[in-house]
Write a protein that holds these residues in place. Structure first.
Motif, PDB file in Angstrom:
ATOM      1  N   ALA A   1       1.346  -1.217  -0.104  1.00  0.00           N
ATOM      2  CA  ALA A   1       0.272  -0.260  -0.085  1.00  0.00           C
ATOM      3  C   ALA A   1       1.244   1.407  -0.523  1.00  0.00           C
ATOM      4  O   ALA A   1       0.335   2.459  -1.197  1.00  0.00           O
ATOM      5  N   ARG A   2       1.983   0.894   0.715  1.00  0.00           N
ATOM      6  CA  ARG A   2       3.186   2.488   0.202  1.00  0.00           C
ATOM      7  C   ARG A   2       3.477   2.539  -0.543  1.00  0.00           C
ATOM      8  O   ARG A   2       4.098   3.913  -0.877  1.00  0.00           O
ATOM      9  N   ILE A   3       3.895   1.876  -1.228  1.00  0.00           N
ATOM     10  CA  ILE A   3       4.222   1.858  -2.282  1.00  0.00           C
ATOM     11  C   ILE A   3       3.253   1.952  -3.578  1.00  0.00           C
ATOM     12  O   ILE A   3       4.268   2.812  -4.669  1.00  0.00           O
ATOM     13  N   ILE A   4       2.324   2.005  -3.926  1.00  0.00           N
ATOM     14  CA  ILE A   4       1.061   2.401  -4.463  1.00  0.00           C
ATOM     15  C   ILE A   4       1.157   3.610  -3.818  1.00  0.00           C
ATOM     16  O   ILE A   4       1.161   4.444  -5.198  1.00  0.00           O
ATOM     17  N   ARG A   5       1.080   4.243  -2.473  1.00  0.00           N
ATOM     18  CA  ARG A   5       0.933   5.593  -2.436  1.00  0.00           C
ATOM     19  C   ARG A   5       1.852   6.429  -2.922  1.00  0.00           C
ATOM     20  O   ARG A   5       1.787   7.856  -3.612  1.00  0.00           O
ATOM     21  N   THR A   6       3.527   5.776  -2.786  1.00  0.00           N
ATOM     22  CA  THR A   6       4.166   6.746  -2.898  1.00  0.00           C
ATOM     23  C   THR A   6       4.766   6.718  -4.586  1.00  0.00           C
ATOM     24  O   THR A   6       6.192   7.032  -5.102  1.00  0.00           O
ATOM     25  N   THR A   7       4.974   5.450  -5.184  1.00  0.00           N
ATOM     26  CA  THR A   7       5.564   5.366  -6.386  1.00  0.00           C
ATOM     27  C   THR A   7       5.292   6.364  -7.525  1.00  0.00           C
ATOM     28  O   THR A   7       3.924   6.299  -7.136  1.00  0.00           O
ATOM     29  N   ARG A   8       5.416   6.602  -8.387  1.00  0.00           N
ATOM     30  CA  ARG A   8       5.128   7.675  -9.652  1.00  0.00           C
ATOM     31  C   ARG A   8       5.930   6.985 -11.234  1.00  0.00           C
ATOM     32  O   ARG A   8       5.143   6.697 -11.961  1.00  0.00           O
ATOM     33  N   CYS A   9       6.676   6.290 -11.421  1.00  0.00           N
ATOM     34  CA  CYS A   9       7.342   5.894 -12.209  1.00  0.00           C
ATOM     35  C   CYS A   9       8.193   5.099 -12.052  1.00  0.00           C
ATOM     36  O   CYS A   9       8.877   4.583 -10.890  1.00  0.00           O
ATOM     37  N   ILE A  10       7.882   3.816 -13.290  1.00  0.00           N
ATOM     38  CA  ILE A  10       7.981   2.570 -12.838  1.00  0.00           C
ATOM     39  C   ILE A  10       8.880   2.124 -14.516  1.00  0.00           C
ATOM     40  O   ILE A  10       8.389   2.372 -14.572  1.00  0.00           O
ATOM     41  N   ALA A  11      10.004   1.048 -14.370  1.00  0.00           N
ATOM     42  CA  ALA A  11      11.277   0.983 -15.019  1.00  0.00           C
ATOM     43  C   ALA A  11       9.951  -0.903 -15.294  1.00  0.00           C
ATOM     44  O   ALA A  11      10.735  -1.206 -14.326  1.00  0.00           O
ATOM     45  N   ILE A  12       9.366  -1.187 -16.140  1.00  0.00           N
ATOM     46  CA  ILE A  12       9.501  -2.131 -16.267  1.00  0.00           C
ATOM     47  C   ILE A  12      10.784  -3.759 -17.006  1.00  0.00           C
ATOM     48  O   ILE A  12      11.431  -3.096 -18.962  1.00  0.00           O
ATOM     49  N   VAL A  13      11.353  -3.562 -16.688  1.00  0.00           N
ATOM     50  CA  VAL A  13      12.457  -4.666 -17.890  1.00  0.00           C
ATOM     51  C   VAL A  13      12.275  -5.657 -17.620  1.00  0.00           C
ATOM     52  O   VAL A  13      11.497  -6.944 -16.809  1.00  0.00           O
ATOM     53  N   GLY A  14      12.226  -6.314 -19.465  1.00  0.00           N
ATOM     54  CA  GLY A  14      11.495  -7.430 -19.772  1.00  0.00           C
ATOM     55  C   GLY A  14      10.435  -7.133 -20.362  1.00  0.00           C
ATOM     56  O   GLY A  14       9.657  -8.471 -20.845  1.00  0.00           O
ATOM     57  N   LEU A  15      10.399  -5.918 -20.871  1.00  0.00           N
ATOM     58  CA  LEU A  15       8.675  -5.350 -20.794  1.00  0.00           C
ATOM     59  C   LEU A  15       9.134  -5.687 -22.540  1.00  0.00           C
ATOM     60  O   LEU A  15       9.670  -5.371 -22.992  1.00  0.00           O
ATOM     61  N   SER A  16       7.650  -6.954 -22.967  1.00  0.00           N
ATOM     62  CA  SER A  16       7.174  -7.183 -24.396  1.00  0.00           C
ATOM     63  C   SER A  16       6.278  -6.595 -25.099  1.00  0.00           C
ATOM     64  O   SER A  16       5.637  -5.694 -24.310  1.00  0.00           O
ATOM     65  N   SER A  17       6.929  -6.074 -26.254  1.00  0.00           N
ATOM     66  CA  SER A  17       5.865  -5.466 -26.912  1.00  0.00           C
ATOM     67  C   SER A  17       4.581  -6.361 -27.578  1.00  0.00           C
ATOM     68  O   SER A  17       3.702  -6.009 -28.301  1.00  0.00           O
ATOM     69  N   ASN A  18       4.478  -7.824 -27.192  1.00  0.00           N
ATOM     70  CA  ASN A  18       3.501  -8.924 -27.833  1.00  0.00           C
ATOM     71  C   ASN A  18       2.691  -8.639 -26.858  1.00  0.00           C
ATOM     72  O   ASN A  18       2.698  -9.518 -25.031  1.00  0.00           O
TER      73      ASN A  18
END
Length: 150
Positions: free
Chosen positions: A19-36
């Motif tokens: 819940a704290r992560i949800i409240r405080t996070t703004r920008c997420i780098a997704i390592v391994g993101l696929s275009s599929n």
């Protein structure tokens, strides 16, 4: 970010951390993101973006292209610091995690959270991240957890 109200988190300490992560996070780098679009990483990224989070795709195969209207970077070190990546969400095999964590710590000054998706964990890398003061979540899906607690 969405102004959705966080749900009652009950008594679980992990729920309180998420819940704290949800409240405080703004920008997420997704390592391994696929275009599929049928891949779990794409669905998670689309969900997170729909909830108001900035998503930064990281995948050397698609570097320089766009996924979900966001520029894809080949690695974490290539992401400009002004994007303020504060969470790294890992969609790679567990054996790749130590290198990703080391690179994240070395190159992302705003980093607060390392998240490893379902089936992904690495106790030594998690310990290294925690020793740097980072929050670490292992073997959980950010889409499932964020939607459950929002």
């Amino acid at each position: 970010m969405s102004t959705a109200v966080l749900r009652d988190i009950g008594t679980s300490p992990v729920d309180a951390i998420i819940a704290r992560i949800i409240r405080t996070t703004r920008c997420i780098a997704i390592v391994g993101l696929s275009s599929n679009e049928s891949r779990p990483s794409w669905g998670v990224a689309r969900y997170l973006k729909s909830q108001g989070f900035r998503v930064v795709p990281v995948n050397p195969v698609y570097a320089g292209h766009s996924i979900l209207d966001e520029t894809v970077y080949p690695d974490l070190r290539s992401i400009p610091h002004d994007l303020g990546v504060d969470m790294v969400d890992i969609f790679r095999q567990s054996q790749a995690v130590p290198g990703i964590v080391e690179e994240a710590i070395a190159t992302q000054p705003a980093l607060r959270t390392v998240w490893m998706q379902l089936g992904i964990s690495h106790p030594m890398a998690a310990g290294q991240a925690r020793a740097q003061g980072l929050t670490v979540i292992e073997d959980r899906c950010s889409k499932i957890e964020f939607s459950r607690l929002r």
